[in-house]
Design an enzyme around this catalytic site. Structure first.
Site, PDB file in Angstrom:
ATOM      1  N   CYS A  74      31.047   1.627 -38.667  1.00 48.22           N
ATOM      2  CA  CYS A  74      31.739   2.088 -39.859  1.00 48.22           C
ATOM      3  C   CYS A  74      32.590   3.006 -39.595  1.00 48.22           C
ATOM      4  O   CYS A  74      33.693   2.705 -38.521  1.00 48.22           O
ATOM      5  CB  CYS A  74      31.185   2.258 -41.211  1.00 48.22           C
ATOM      6  SG  CYS A  74      32.131   2.164 -42.693  1.00 48.22           S
ATOM      7  N   HIS A 128      26.828  -2.234 -41.708  1.00 50.93           N
ATOM      8  CA  HIS A 128      25.529  -1.291 -41.532  1.00 50.93           C
ATOM      9  C   HIS A 128      24.374  -1.810 -41.155  1.00 50.93           C
ATOM     10  O   HIS A 128      23.467  -1.959 -42.073  1.00 50.93           O
ATOM     11  CB  HIS A 128      25.777  -0.512 -42.671  1.00 50.93           C
ATOM     12  CG  HIS A 128      26.748   0.561 -42.854  1.00 50.93           C
ATOM     13  ND1 HIS A 128      26.730   1.670 -42.199  1.00 50.93           N
ATOM     14  CD2 HIS A 128      27.698   0.384 -43.765  1.00 50.93           C
ATOM     15  CE1 HIS A 128      27.791   2.311 -42.750  1.00 50.93           C
ATOM     16  NE2 HIS A 128      28.610   1.520 -43.571  1.00 50.93           N
ATOM     17  N   GLU A 168      21.953  -0.521 -39.768  1.00 53.86           N
ATOM     18  CA  GLU A 168      20.856   0.632 -39.952  1.00 53.86           C
ATOM     19  C   GLU A 168      20.235   0.592 -41.340  1.00 53.86           C
ATOM     20  O   GLU A 168      19.362   1.178 -41.600  1.00 53.86           O
ATOM     21  CB  GLU A 168      21.698   1.960 -39.398  1.00 53.86           C
ATOM     22  CG  GLU A 168      22.307   2.689 -40.634  1.00 53.86           C
ATOM     23  CD  GLU A 168      23.680   2.110 -40.605  1.00 53.86           C
ATOM     24  OE1 GLU A 168      24.131   1.337 -39.882  1.00 53.86           O
ATOM     25  OE2 GLU A 168      24.515   2.689 -41.518  1.00 53.86           O
TER      26      GLU A 168
END
Lengths: 83, 239
Positions: free
Chosen positions: B87, B203, B205
């Site tokens: 990002c 994302h 994560e």
């Protein structure tokens, strides 16, 4: 010598400018029927100490190429004004 | 053998803890590195996390790219060390010219925060080797400036060289919208030519634990743990 540098950064022609489109839409909703092709960019002003106008312009150009404008998506124009 | 992971924190990073936790989940020795540091502390893998570094002032990533740590990140990348930008991290890598193109304001102007369907296209990177080519994932995006833009020549080169790592696809059923931001060629992530530098808007994560709904993103982290030994970073050799 001291100069006032005016930098105008605009999205490159041909690239989608959604802010410009939204502005154009809002203007037409408000009844400004003649408005079209709205583009939204950024204006930056700064003080610059330099030995000459040429030096100030060249320094300002380097600032634009390095930081103030993105060479991939934006074009810039400079106006250097003596103080 | 474990991997040392550096998660770089800029003022305004806000996905740093998630990235650190995800790296620790797969057994990495993950640590934060501050943006004013000049050393990556011997890290094998570098992650530039999401967020709003420097408030996104001027342009997303435009100021962060000049942070002192970025010289070390560049040396690490040029020595073949793995670098993942997520990002805002992707935006920083583009601004730093470690990846081509730029991320512009979403075509729809709104900040988009939702899971999106993507396919993993390039799997010969230290972050995607755990996936089979064509694997379809649902990964969250959360950005206002994620529209990948490049000249058509650059976009064609990325396609020809197989450097599109993630691509937005239509959902299933196809009524679910695909490309959330107007990215050229539906690009959600790219790599450099060598594949060691990867930038993605989604994302992974945030989806590394079934307790939080999904662990489909875990592969980005297991990949660098299981990949062949990474190129030793230059900075440890020069110490």
């Amino acid at each position: 010598m001291s100069f006032r540098v005016h930098v105008r950064v605009m999205p490159r022609t041909g690239l989608l400018d959604p802010q410009g489109l939204a502005g154009a839409h809002a203007l037409s909703v408000l009844g400004f029927a003649g408005a079209g092709d709205v583009r939204v960019g950024r204006a930056i002003e700064l003080e610059l100490a330099a030995g000459s106008r040429e030096e100030a312009e060249s320094e300002a150009r380097r600032m634009c190429e390095r930081l103030l404008a993105n060479p991939v998506t934006e074009d810039f124009q400079l106006d250097v004004e003596a103080r | 053998m474990t991997r040392r992971v550096a998660v770089v924190r800029f003022p305004g990073s806000n996905c740093d803890a998630d990235a650190l936790r995800a790296a620790q989940t797969v057994g990495a020795d993950a640590r934060y590195v501050w943006h004013r540091d000049t050393s990556l502390g011997g890290a094998d893998v570098v992650i530039l996390p999401g967020g709003f570094s420097y408030g996104d002032y001027l342009r997303s990533g435009a100021i962060a790219r000049f942070s002192p740590i970025m010289a070390a990140v560049r040396r690490h990348a040029e020595a073949g060390g793995p670098v993942l930008g997520i990002c805002n991290g992707f935006q920083i890598l583009c601004e730093a010219h470690l990846l081509p193109g730029a991320l512009m304001r979403n075509a729809g102007l709104t900040f988009v925060s939702r899971p999106v369907p993507v396919t993993v296209e390039r799997t010969t990177t230290p972050f995607t080797s755990a996936y089979a080519p064509g694997t379809r994932l649902s990964l969250p995006v959360a950005h206002g400036e994620g529209r990948f833009a490049a000249t058509e020549d650059v976009a064609r080169m990325l396609e020809a060289e197989g450097r599109v790592v993630l691509r937005y696809v239509k959902g299933d059923p196809a009524a679910e919208p695909g490309n959330p931001n107007g990215s050229a060629h539906d690009i959600a992530g790219i790599s450099n030519a060598e594949g060691n530098v990867v930038g993605i808007m989604p994302h992974p994560e945030r989806v590394t634990n079934p307790l939080l709904g999904s662990d489909e993103g875990l592969g980005f982290f297991t990949s660098f743990m299981t990949a062949a030994s990474p190129t030793p970073p230059m900075e440890s050799a020069s110490r």
